[in-house]
Design a protein around this motif. Structure first.
Motif, PDB file in Angstrom:
ATOM      1  N   HIS A 261     -31.837  74.056 -36.907  1.00  0.00           N
ATOM      2  CA  HIS A 261     -31.101  75.161 -36.279  1.00  0.00           C
ATOM      3  C   HIS A 261     -32.023  76.306 -35.836  1.00  0.00           C
ATOM      4  O   HIS A 261     -31.838  76.875 -34.754  1.00  0.00           O
ATOM      5  CB  HIS A 261     -30.040  75.676 -37.269  1.00  0.00           C
ATOM      6  CG  HIS A 261     -29.146  76.721 -36.700  1.00  0.00           C
ATOM      7  ND1 HIS A 261     -28.139  76.436 -35.802  1.00  0.00           N
ATOM      8  CD2 HIS A 261     -29.101  78.060 -36.883  1.00  0.00           C
ATOM      9  CE1 HIS A 261     -27.519  77.554 -35.462  1.00  0.00           C
ATOM     10  NE2 HIS A 261     -28.081  78.565 -36.105  1.00  0.00           N
TER      11      HIS A 261
ATOM     12  N   HIS B  41     -32.726  78.132 -32.168  1.00  0.00           N
ATOM     13  CA  HIS B  41     -32.729  79.551 -31.783  1.00  0.00           C
ATOM     14  C   HIS B  41     -34.027  79.894 -31.028  1.00  0.00           C
ATOM     15  O   HIS B  41     -34.006  80.656 -30.066  1.00  0.00           O
ATOM     16  CB  HIS B  41     -32.597  80.449 -33.014  1.00  0.00           C
ATOM     17  CG  HIS B  41     -31.166  80.676 -33.428  1.00  0.00           C
ATOM     18  ND1 HIS B  41     -30.234  81.207 -32.575  1.00  0.00           N
ATOM     19  CD2 HIS B  41     -30.521  80.449 -34.602  1.00  0.00           C
ATOM     20  CE1 HIS B  41     -29.060  81.302 -33.201  1.00  0.00           C
ATOM     21  NE2 HIS B  41     -29.200  80.845 -34.432  1.00  0.00           N
TER      22      HIS B  41
ATOM     23  N   SER C   5     -30.764  86.112 -37.567  1.00  0.00           N
ATOM     24  CA  SER C   5     -29.379  85.667 -37.399  1.00  0.00           C
ATOM     25  C   SER C   5     -28.600  86.034 -38.653  1.00  0.00           C
ATOM     26  O   SER C   5     -29.085  86.801 -39.489  1.00  0.00           O
ATOM     27  CB  SER C   5     -29.362  84.157 -37.168  1.00  0.00           C
ATOM     28  OG  SER C   5     -29.744  83.508 -38.353  1.00  0.00           O
TER      29      SER C   5
ATOM     30  N   GLY D 277     -28.710  89.797 -40.182  1.00  0.00           N
ATOM     31  CA  GLY D 277     -27.311  89.731 -39.725  1.00  0.00           C
ATOM     32  C   GLY D 277     -26.336  89.946 -40.877  1.00  0.00           C
ATOM     33  O   GLY D 277     -25.303  90.603 -40.732  1.00  0.00           O
ATOM     34  N   GLU D 278     -26.704  89.391 -42.033  1.00  0.00           N
ATOM     35  CA  GLU D 278     -25.878  89.540 -43.234  1.00  0.00           C
ATOM     36  C   GLU D 278     -25.785  91.021 -43.604  1.00  0.00           C
ATOM     37  O   GLU D 278     -24.736  91.524 -44.003  1.00  0.00           O
ATOM     38  CB  GLU D 278     -26.616  88.781 -44.337  1.00  0.00           C
ATOM     39  CG  GLU D 278     -25.802  88.248 -45.450  1.00  0.00           C
ATOM     40  CD  GLU D 278     -26.718  87.452 -46.388  1.00  0.00           C
ATOM     41  OE1 GLU D 278     -27.846  87.059 -46.004  1.00  0.00           O
ATOM     42  OE2 GLU D 278     -26.292  87.248 -47.528  1.00  0.00           O
TER      43      GLU D 278
ATOM     44  N   PHE E 140     -26.159  93.605 -41.529  1.00  0.00           N
ATOM     45  CA  PHE E 140     -25.264  94.236 -40.541  1.00  0.00           C
ATOM     46  C   PHE E 140     -23.811  93.985 -40.951  1.00  0.00           C
ATOM     47  O   PHE E 140     -22.978  94.895 -40.942  1.00  0.00           O
ATOM     48  CB  PHE E 140     -25.501  93.637 -39.143  1.00  0.00           C
ATOM     49  CG  PHE E 140     -26.531  94.371 -38.313  1.00  0.00           C
ATOM     50  CD1 PHE E 140     -26.170  95.488 -37.573  1.00  0.00           C
ATOM     51  CD2 PHE E 140     -27.844  93.941 -38.259  1.00  0.00           C
ATOM     52  CE1 PHE E 140     -27.103  96.167 -36.793  1.00  0.00           C
ATOM     53  CE2 PHE E 140     -28.788  94.608 -37.496  1.00  0.00           C
ATOM     54  CZ  PHE E 140     -28.422  95.724 -36.759  1.00  0.00           C
ATOM     55  N   ASP E 141     -23.507  92.728 -41.303  1.00  0.00           N
ATOM     56  CA  ASP E 141     -22.109  92.361 -41.599  1.00  0.00           C
ATOM     57  C   ASP E 141     -21.597  93.063 -42.855  1.00  0.00           C
ATOM     58  O   ASP E 141     -20.441  93.492 -42.912  1.00  0.00           O
ATOM     59  CB  ASP E 141     -21.982  90.838 -41.756  1.00  0.00           C
ATOM     60  CG  ASP E 141     -22.260  90.104 -40.448  1.00  0.00           C
ATOM     61  OD1 ASP E 141     -22.200  90.749 -39.381  1.00  0.00           O
ATOM     62  OD2 ASP E 141     -22.549  88.902 -40.494  1.00  0.00           O
TER      63      ASP E 141
ATOM     64  N   PRO F 157     -17.574  89.491 -37.349  1.00  0.00           N
ATOM     65  CA  PRO F 157     -18.913  89.845 -37.829  1.00  0.00           C
ATOM     66  C   PRO F 157     -19.265  91.252 -37.330  1.00  0.00           C
ATOM     67  O   PRO F 157     -18.946  91.615 -36.208  1.00  0.00           O
ATOM     68  CB  PRO F 157     -19.799  88.782 -37.166  1.00  0.00           C
ATOM     69  CG  PRO F 157     -19.076  88.389 -35.919  1.00  0.00           C
ATOM     70  CD  PRO F 157     -17.614  88.645 -36.142  1.00  0.00           C
TER      71      PRO F 157
ATOM     72  N   LYS G 195     -21.898  93.552 -33.889  1.00  0.00           N
ATOM     73  CA  LYS G 195     -21.495  94.101 -32.587  1.00  0.00           C
ATOM     74  C   LYS G 195     -20.838  95.475 -32.760  1.00  0.00           C
ATOM     75  O   LYS G 195     -21.120  96.404 -31.988  1.00  0.00           O
ATOM     76  CB  LYS G 195     -20.536  93.094 -31.943  1.00  0.00           C
ATOM     77  CG  LYS G 195     -19.777  93.566 -30.750  1.00  0.00           C
ATOM     78  CD  LYS G 195     -20.609  93.377 -29.482  1.00  0.00           C
ATOM     79  CE  LYS G 195     -19.826  93.637 -28.208  1.00  0.00           C
ATOM     80  NZ  LYS G 195     -19.410  95.015 -28.028  1.00  0.00           N
TER      81      LYS G 195
ATOM     82  N   ASP H 174     -23.489  98.002 -33.452  1.00  0.00           N
ATOM     83  CA  ASP H 174     -24.221  98.243 -32.201  1.00  0.00           C
ATOM     84  C   ASP H 174     -23.423  99.218 -31.326  1.00  0.00           C
ATOM     85  O   ASP H 174     -23.977 100.211 -30.805  1.00  0.00           O
ATOM     86  CB  ASP H 174     -24.391  96.886 -31.486  1.00  0.00           C
ATOM     87  CG  ASP H 174     -25.514  96.882 -30.474  1.00  0.00           C
ATOM     88  OD1 ASP H 174     -26.056  97.952 -30.174  1.00  0.00           O
ATOM     89  OD2 ASP H 174     -25.845  95.789 -29.962  1.00  0.00           O
TER      90      ASP H 174
ATOM     91  N   GLY I 205     -26.476  84.095 -29.843  1.00  0.00           N
ATOM     92  CA  GLY I 205     -25.720  83.509 -30.961  1.00  0.00           C
ATOM     93  C   GLY I 205     -25.752  81.990 -30.881  1.00  0.00           C
ATOM     94  O   GLY I 205     -26.402  81.407 -30.005  1.00  0.00           O
ATOM     95  N   ASP I 206     -25.053  81.336 -31.806  1.00  0.00           N
ATOM     96  CA  ASP I 206     -25.093  79.872 -31.879  1.00  0.00           C
ATOM     97  C   ASP I 206     -24.484  79.243 -30.624  1.00  0.00           C
ATOM     98  O   ASP I 206     -23.418  79.660 -30.167  1.00  0.00           O
ATOM     99  CB  ASP I 206     -24.331  79.394 -33.124  1.00  0.00           C
ATOM    100  CG  ASP I 206     -25.051  79.794 -34.403  1.00  0.00           C
ATOM    101  OD1 ASP I 206     -26.228  80.204 -34.303  1.00  0.00           O
ATOM    102  OD2 ASP I 206     -24.441  79.697 -35.476  1.00  0.00           O
TER     103      ASP I 206
HETATM  104  O1  KG4 Z   1     -27.259  83.245 -34.792  1.00  0.00           O
HETATM  105  P1  KG4 Z   1     -25.880  83.558 -35.228  1.00  0.00           P
HETATM  106  O2  KG4 Z   1     -24.792  83.465 -34.192  1.00  0.00           O
HETATM  107  O3  KG4 Z   1     -25.441  82.655 -36.424  1.00  0.00           O
HETATM  108  C1  KG4 Z   1     -26.307  82.286 -37.468  1.00  0.00           C
HETATM  109  O4  KG4 Z   1     -27.143  81.377 -37.250  1.00  0.00           O
HETATM  110  O5  KG4 Z   1     -26.201  82.940 -38.533  1.00  0.00           O
HETATM  111  O6  KG4 Z   1     -25.915  85.043 -35.830  1.00  0.00           O
HETATM  112  C2  KG4 Z   1     -24.757  85.687 -36.277  1.00  0.00           C
HETATM  113  C3  KG4 Z   1     -25.139  87.086 -36.715  1.00  0.00           C
HETATM  114  C4  KG4 Z   1     -24.004  87.837 -37.406  1.00  0.00           C
HETATM  115  O7  KG4 Z   1     -24.491  88.347 -38.626  1.00  0.00           O
HETATM  116  C5  KG4 Z   1     -23.666  88.941 -36.428  1.00  0.00           C
HETATM  117  O8  KG4 Z   1     -23.193  90.145 -37.030  1.00  0.00           O
HETATM  118  C6  KG4 Z   1     -24.998  89.175 -35.760  1.00  0.00           C
HETATM  119  O9  KG4 Z   1     -25.519  87.881 -35.569  1.00  0.00           O
HETATM  120  N1  KG4 Z   1     -24.854  89.878 -34.469  1.00  0.00           N
HETATM  121  C7  KG4 Z   1     -25.362  91.101 -34.240  1.00  0.00           C
HETATM  122  C8  KG4 Z   1     -24.977  91.475 -32.932  1.00  0.00           C
HETATM  123  N2  KG4 Z   1     -24.245  90.452 -32.410  1.00  0.00           N
HETATM  124  C9  KG4 Z   1     -24.180  89.480 -33.365  1.00  0.00           C
HETATM  125  N3  KG4 Z   1     -26.097  91.912 -35.040  1.00  0.00           N
HETATM  126  C10 KG4 Z   1     -26.474  93.089 -34.540  1.00  0.00           C
HETATM  127  N4  KG4 Z   1     -26.128  93.522 -33.299  1.00  0.00           N
HETATM  128  C11 KG4 Z   1     -25.397  92.751 -32.457  1.00  0.00           C
HETATM  129  N5  KG4 Z   1     -25.072  93.194 -31.238  1.00  0.00           N
END
Ligand code: KG4
Ligand code: ZN
Length: 340
Positions: free
Chosen positions: A115, A119, A140, A167-168, A170-171, A182, A185, A188, A305-306
């Motif tokens: 994966h 990316h 991510s 990303g975690e 941020f979430d 999530p 966004k 942001d 994203g994925d």
């Molecule tokens: O790559 P992805 O789609 O899935 C994984 O492989 O985990 O990443 C998802 C992550 C989530 O934590 C989401 O909140 C974050 O990407 N994300 C962002 C933004 N858009 C998505 N984080 C910060 N700013 C954004 N604009």
């Protein structure tokens, strides 16, 4: 180089059922993503059992849709690439089982794709000029890695998170504030209205590992600020808090990545993964790269994203390197990118 090679890419590692047809690793003929976000939002995060079930329900339609949109049948496809690691095991198994079935039925080669490699390959789609070697930052929901991309299929992990992924983080901050999953966004968007200098937040360092990240201290600092203010009956300015948090996490990601590139003698940095959609991170990394005379690459928003296109793209390079799987292919919830 094999010319006009069409790869069908299948991705189901988390909460997106995705498929795409990509030619020669860079020309996207179709890209279909069925997102489950609206359903997982109800629970504040991804529920693995629900994710697996939805993948089962969606995968046939998504793969068929990718072939139709590309104006292809399986007869036009040269190989099937599928994400087999890392991710949610029940979710991965749906894509892997479906891809194995298709490969057995058609006799097409099956290419197992990591994966995170996918990316990284998202940048080859959006930026065909980008060629290894270079330094990559992959951020991510599940990963935060600085990776030396030695070749299209060879990597060295230079830095990684010791706890939460970016990303975690941020979430979790978003959830504490009350924003839906999530949260990246929403943070942001709020940051664009806020003052990034309003709150001073910690920049944790990992002793002895200058390129590694640790985000749990930053996350806890923000969560404590929110909880303490609520206990005192005070209302924080969440736009300011989001802007300060986004600035801080971006500074941490950018400073380690720039240092890793400079120390290894690279003048090219490519960011990818869901968090690479973040406007603050992109701006800071691009500004710092300009100051250092580095070239900066980022995927188009739809490939951050994925998605299946990044898996098909990486599948092309993995195919060329001779990587193949048979019906014994299994899904793996964890697997370092260096062990593919
Ligand atoms: O790559 P992805 O789609 O899935 C994984 O492989 O985990 O990443 C998802 C992550 C989530 O934590 C989401 O909140 C974050 O990407 N994300 C962002 C933004 N858009 C998505 N984080 C910060 N700013 C954004 N604009
Ligand atoms: Zn991902």
């Amino acid at each position: 180089m094999v010319i006009d090679m069409k790869i069908l890419g299948i991705e189901s590692s988390c909460d997106e059922t995705a498929a795409a047809v990509v030619e020669d690793g860079k020309t996207v003929l179709s890209n279909i993503v069925a997102s489950q976000i609206d359903e997982h939002k109800l629970y504040g995060g991804v529920v693995p059992e629900i994710a697996s079930r939805r993948h089962c329900e969606n995968i046939h339609t998504v793969v068929t849709g990718a072939l139709i949109e590309a104006d292809c049948t399986l007869n036009d496809i040269d190989a099937i690439a599928v994400t087999y690691a890392p991710g949610l095991i029940g979710a991965l198994l749906v894509g892997v089982s479906f891809a194995k079935g298709l490969a057995m039925d058609t006799g097409l080669p099956l290419v197992p794709v990591h994966h995170i490699s996918g990316h990284i390959a998202a940048n080859y789609i959006s930026n065909p000029r980008l060629k290894p070697p270079y330094m990559a930052l992959v951020v991510s929901g599940g990963h935060s890695h600085i990776i030396e991309v030695l070749d299209y299929t060879k990597y060295r992990i230079v830095g990684r998170t010791r706890d939460d992924a970016a990303g975690e983080c941020f979430d979790k901050v978003a959830r504490t504030i009350g924003y839906p999953y999530p949260g990246g966004k929403s943070i942001d968007d709020a940051s664009k209205r806020g003052n990034p200098e309003a709150y001073t937040l910690p920049h944790p360092h990992v002793a002895g590992s200058e390129y590694d990240f640790s985000f749990s201290g930053l996350k806890t600092a923000v969560i404590n600020l929110v909880h303490n203010s609520l206990q005192k009956g005070e209302q924080l300015n969440y736009d300011d808090l989001c802007a300060s948090f986004q600035k801080t996490i971006s500074e941490i990601l950018v400073s380690n990545t720039i240092k890793a590139a400079a120390d290894s003698g690279y003048k090219t940095i490519a960011v990818s993964g869901g968090v690479s959609a973040n406007s603050g991170l992109k701006k800071l990394l691009s500004d710092e790269c300009r100051k250092c005379g580095f070239e900066f690459f980022c995927p188009e928003f739809k490939y951050c994203g994925d998605n299946g296109a990044m898996i098909a793209s990486q599948g092309y390079f993995d195919f060329l390197s001779g990587k193949r799987a048979d019906e014994s292919l299994n899904a793996l919830p964890t697997l370092p990118i260096t062990e593919v």
